[in-house]
Design a protein around this motif. Structure first.
Motif, PDB file in Angstrom:
ATOM      1  N   CYS A  10       0.917  -1.574  -0.492  1.00 22.01           N
ATOM      2  CA  CYS A  10       0.295  -0.142  -0.043  1.00 22.01           C
ATOM      3  C   CYS A  10       1.009   1.515   0.329  1.00 22.01           C
ATOM      4  O   CYS A  10       1.656   1.392   1.215  1.00 22.01           O
ATOM      5  CB  CYS A  10      -0.643  -0.278   1.062  1.00 22.01           C
ATOM      6  SG  CYS A  10      -1.547   1.667   1.413  1.00 22.01           S
ATOM      7  N   GLY A  83      -7.712   5.983   3.525  1.00 20.48           N
ATOM      8  CA  GLY A  83      -8.852   4.827   1.928  1.00 20.48           C
ATOM      9  C   GLY A  83      -7.759   4.091   1.011  1.00 20.48           C
ATOM     10  O   GLY A  83      -8.386   2.981   0.444  1.00 20.48           O
ATOM     11  N   PRO A  84      -6.541   4.443   1.142  1.00 19.45           N
ATOM     12  CA  PRO A  84      -5.663   3.308   0.073  1.00 19.45           C
ATOM     13  C   PRO A  84      -5.402   2.318   0.926  1.00 19.45           C
ATOM     14  O   PRO A  84      -5.519   1.400   0.319  1.00 19.45           O
ATOM     15  CB  PRO A  84      -4.545   4.447   0.220  1.00 19.45           C
ATOM     16  CG  PRO A  84      -4.368   5.490   0.511  1.00 19.45           C
ATOM     17  CD  PRO A  84      -5.794   5.408   0.516  1.00 19.45           C
ATOM     18  N   ILE A  86      -7.515   0.660   2.030  1.00 20.56           N
ATOM     19  CA  ILE A  86      -9.022  -0.799   1.973  1.00 20.56           C
ATOM     20  C   ILE A  86      -8.801  -1.119   0.310  1.00 20.56           C
ATOM     21  O   ILE A  86      -9.388  -2.409   0.528  1.00 20.56           O
ATOM     22  CB  ILE A  86     -10.213   0.583   2.725  1.00 20.56           C
ATOM     23  CG1 ILE A  86      -9.918   1.508   3.638  1.00 20.56           C
ATOM     24  CG2 ILE A  86     -11.051  -0.534   2.131  1.00 20.56           C
ATOM     25  CD1 ILE A  86     -11.318   2.713   3.714  1.00 20.56           C
ATOM     26  N   ALA A  87      -8.689  -0.325   0.613  1.00 23.86           N
ATOM     27  CA  ALA A  87      -8.587  -0.412  -1.353  1.00 23.86           C
ATOM     28  C   ALA A  87      -7.493  -1.622  -1.713  1.00 23.86           C
ATOM     29  O   ALA A  87      -7.521  -2.483  -2.316  1.00 23.86           O
ATOM     30  CB  ALA A  87      -7.866   1.053  -2.463  1.00 23.86           C
ATOM     31  N   ALA A  88      -6.054  -1.556  -1.449  1.00 17.94           N
ATOM     32  CA  ALA A  88      -5.165  -2.444  -1.204  1.00 17.94           C
ATOM     33  C   ALA A  88      -5.448  -3.922  -0.758  1.00 17.94           C
ATOM     34  O   ALA A  88      -5.507  -4.592  -1.034  1.00 17.94           O
ATOM     35  CB  ALA A  88      -3.470  -1.907  -0.467  1.00 17.94           C
ATOM     36  N   LEU A  90      -8.695  -4.803  -0.200  1.00 19.46           N
ATOM     37  CA  LEU A  90      -9.273  -5.390  -1.242  1.00 19.46           C
ATOM     38  C   LEU A  90      -9.164  -6.007  -2.095  1.00 19.46           C
ATOM     39  O   LEU A  90      -9.608  -7.511  -2.797  1.00 19.46           O
ATOM     40  CB  LEU A  90     -10.715  -4.814  -1.769  1.00 19.46           C
ATOM     41  CG  LEU A  90     -11.657  -3.963  -3.083  1.00 19.46           C
ATOM     42  CD1 LEU A  90     -12.387  -5.043  -2.146  1.00 19.46           C
ATOM     43  CD2 LEU A  90     -12.485  -3.358  -2.858  1.00 19.46           C
ATOM     44  N   ALA A  91      -7.827  -5.428  -3.188  1.00 18.22           N
ATOM     45  CA  ALA A  91      -7.813  -5.763  -4.284  1.00 18.22           C
ATOM     46  C   ALA A  91      -6.501  -6.531  -3.642  1.00 18.22           C
ATOM     47  O   ALA A  91      -6.369  -8.183  -4.638  1.00 18.22           O
ATOM     48  CB  ALA A  91      -6.425  -5.133  -4.850  1.00 18.22           C
ATOM     49  N   ASN A 118     -15.011   6.388   1.240  1.00 19.95           N
ATOM     50  CA  ASN A 118     -14.316   5.632   0.626  1.00 19.95           C
ATOM     51  C   ASN A 118     -15.452   5.136  -0.351  1.00 19.95           C
ATOM     52  O   ASN A 118     -14.744   4.259  -1.286  1.00 19.95           O
ATOM     53  CB  ASN A 118     -12.781   5.272   0.867  1.00 19.95           C
ATOM     54  CG  ASN A 118     -12.015   6.546   1.568  1.00 19.95           C
ATOM     55  OD1 ASN A 118     -11.398   7.037   0.613  1.00 19.95           O
ATOM     56  ND2 ASN A 118     -11.809   5.752   2.850  1.00 19.95           N
ATOM     57  N   ALA A 121     -15.265   5.065  -4.104  1.00 24.03           N
ATOM     58  CA  ALA A 121     -14.254   4.732  -5.151  1.00 24.03           C
ATOM     59  C   ALA A 121     -13.531   3.448  -4.858  1.00 24.03           C
ATOM     60  O   ALA A 121     -12.478   2.536  -5.693  1.00 24.03           O
ATOM     61  CB  ALA A 121     -12.847   5.495  -5.046  1.00 24.03           C
ATOM     62  N   LEU A 122     -14.647   2.263  -4.043  1.00 21.15           N
ATOM     63  CA  LEU A 122     -14.555   1.102  -3.828  1.00 21.15           C
ATOM     64  C   LEU A 122     -14.866   0.018  -4.394  1.00 21.15           C
ATOM     65  O   LEU A 122     -16.264   0.781  -4.411  1.00 21.15           O
ATOM     66  CB  LEU A 122     -14.320   0.622  -1.919  1.00 21.15           C
ATOM     67  CG  LEU A 122     -13.314   1.580  -1.355  1.00 21.15           C
ATOM     68  CD1 LEU A 122     -14.225   1.490   0.005  1.00 21.15           C
ATOM     69  CD2 LEU A 122     -11.970   1.054  -1.419  1.00 21.15           C
ATOM     70  N   ALA A 123     -14.320  -0.656  -5.252  1.00 19.83           N
ATOM     71  CA  ALA A 123     -15.283  -1.607  -5.972  1.00 19.83           C
ATOM     72  C   ALA A 123     -15.547  -2.998  -5.085  1.00 19.83           C
ATOM     73  O   ALA A 123     -15.791  -3.743  -4.711  1.00 19.83           O
ATOM     74  CB  ALA A 123     -13.927  -2.720  -6.955  1.00 19.83           C
TER      75      ALA A 123
END
Length: 262
Positions: A10, A83-84, A86-88, A90-91, A118, A121-123
């Motif tokens: 991240c 936010g970054p 959470i996104a990392a 999730l990926a 966030n 921006a999150l999938a």
């Protein structure tokens, strides 16, 4: 059920997460976002227990330590800037479980606030937001919210012993009057963090459930500024912020299963 520890990146920092799963699993999985500076195991290991239970029922669960917390490297920038992370996470979850067609995120307290902020921006396919944090900072105010004061006085009026104390002069009337004035005080208009949460959540296209422990102070503060008309809100009669009592724990589990199986 198998438990696997994974590392992922991240923004240049190495984060550590834990994946619980069965060999044969559902196509829906749960991403747990920790609140505060809490480790991914959760208070009283509640998140680890929840993950193991859901994984045993066939739902993969991924939880992690954000930057600067627990086993993860980097600087802890608080929930406001997570936010970054959470996104990392999730990926990493999707990469480890590529068959997943539905991912639900669960967060309690400021993790719920972080997910709201966030969300666009999150999938993610859905979110379960518990006792969301609404203070623009990391410390709760000393004063109780008006809803908590009202709840306290209603409970006293339902208790015959407390009514008898009032009738026989056992209650400090000046203190009672002050409390009643506080209970009747109008709720301040939402601003700052709450406005941002509302705006971001309105842009989220997935499903959302908001879970409140009705006697928890953070949940009461949320109700004060959010409004009770939101149809996504569900309540359980509990004072436990982390749903630690048995009834609240079972209620939370049922709500997560509902969202995972939609």
């Amino acid at each position: 059920m198998t438990r696997q520890h994974l590392t992922f990146a991240c923004e240049g920092a190495t984060l550590l997460g834990t994946l619980d799963r069965e060999t044969s699993s559902h196509s829906a999985g749960l991403l747990i976002v920790s609140g505060g500076n809490e480790l991914r195991a959760g208070s009283w290991s509640g998140q680890a227990q929840l993950a193991a239970r859901l994984a045993g029922e066939g739902f993969p669960v991924f939880r992690y330590d954000r930057r600067g917390v627990g086993d993860s490297k980097g600087e802890n920038l608080s929930f406001r800037h997570s936010g970054p992370d959470i996104a990392a996470a999730l990926a990493a979850f999707r990469a480890a479980m590529p068959h997943l067609s539905r991912v639900v995120a669960f967060g309690n307290c400021d993790a719920a606030a972080a997910l709201m902020l966030n969300a666009p921006a999150l999938a993610l396919d859905a979110m379960v937001l518990a006792n969301p944090w609404t203070i623009d900072g990391e410390e709760a105010p000393e004063a109780m919210p008006a809803s908590a004061i009202r709840s306290r006085y209603l409970a006293k009026l339902a208790n015959p012993r407390e009514v008898w104390r009032l009738l026989t002069g056992g209650v400090n009337l000046a203190k009672l009057a002050k409390g009643l004035r506080s209970a009747a005080a109008p709720t301040a208009a939402p601003q700052g963090l709450v406005d941002e949460m509302k705006a971001a959540l309105s842009a989220f296209t997935g499903e959302t459930a908001i879970l409140l422990a009705s006697r928890d102070r953070t949940a009461q503060m949320f109700s004060e500024v959010w409004g009770i008309a939101d149809q996504r809100i569900q309540r359980v009669d509990s004072a436990s912020h982390s749903f630690s009592d048995e009834a609240a724990r079972e209620w939370l589990h049922a709500r997560l299963i509902e969202m995972l199986t939609r």
